[in-house]
Design an enzyme around this catalytic site. Structure first.
Site: not given
Length: 167
Positions: A16, A58, A87-88
């Site tokens: 992101t 990700s 972040t995932d």
């Protein structure tokens, strides 16, 4: 503590932090990294080097991508490394990196693209730069004003935040 001359390696993988948005009918796409621009705006004077490993969300990273990230970390002459990452699946990549000894590695991302005025990207990147300079060798995740040992944190999607395991 890192000497002022020691260079930090920044590996970019997408996520992101580097997403762009074209128009109301488009989805976000990972674009060219904005990390150099963010560090320039922040007037960072510490030596650093930026290297793009992949440019993906990700959720699109696979085992081969993670192995490539691991190989870049292991081969780096720098012992202090910041990795921008979505972040995932950040914790999955962190687990793979934990086997690399003698390096301080900090994974960082954003919950809103850096190109947005109200993004957390700049703050999180600053936290990562501070953490990589002060933390003992190991793998860390820094997000939203917190620093976590990578093996002791999970992303709580409901809360939109990283939380300590068991907390």
């Amino acid at each position: 503590m890192l000497s002022p001359e020691t260079s930090i390696l920044v590996l970019t993988t997408g996520g992101t932090i580097d997403k762009i948005y074209f128009d109301a009918l488009s989805n976000y796409q990972v674009g060219e990294t904005v990390v150099a621009k963010l560090l320039d705006i922040a007037r960072v004077k510490r030596p650093f080097r930026i290297e793009e490993v992949v440019r993906k969300d990700s959720l699109e990273l696979d085992d081969a991508d993670r192995a490539l990230i691991r190989d870049h970390v292991a081969a780096a002459s720098e012992s202090h490394i910041v990795i921008t990452h979505g972040t995932d699946t950040m914790t999955e990549t962190a687990k793979l990196l934990s086997a690399i000894a003698g390096k301080t590695v900090v994974l960082v991302g954003a919950l809103a693209p850096a190109r947005f005025g109200e993004s957390d990207a700049s703050f999180n990147l600053g936290m990562a730069f501070a953490t990589v300079q002060l933390a003992a060798p190991g793998v860390y995740i820094t997000m939203s004003g917190s620093v976590f040992r990578a093996d002791r944190v999970v992303k709580d999607r409901e809360k939109g935040a990283f939380v300590p395991i068991g907390g």
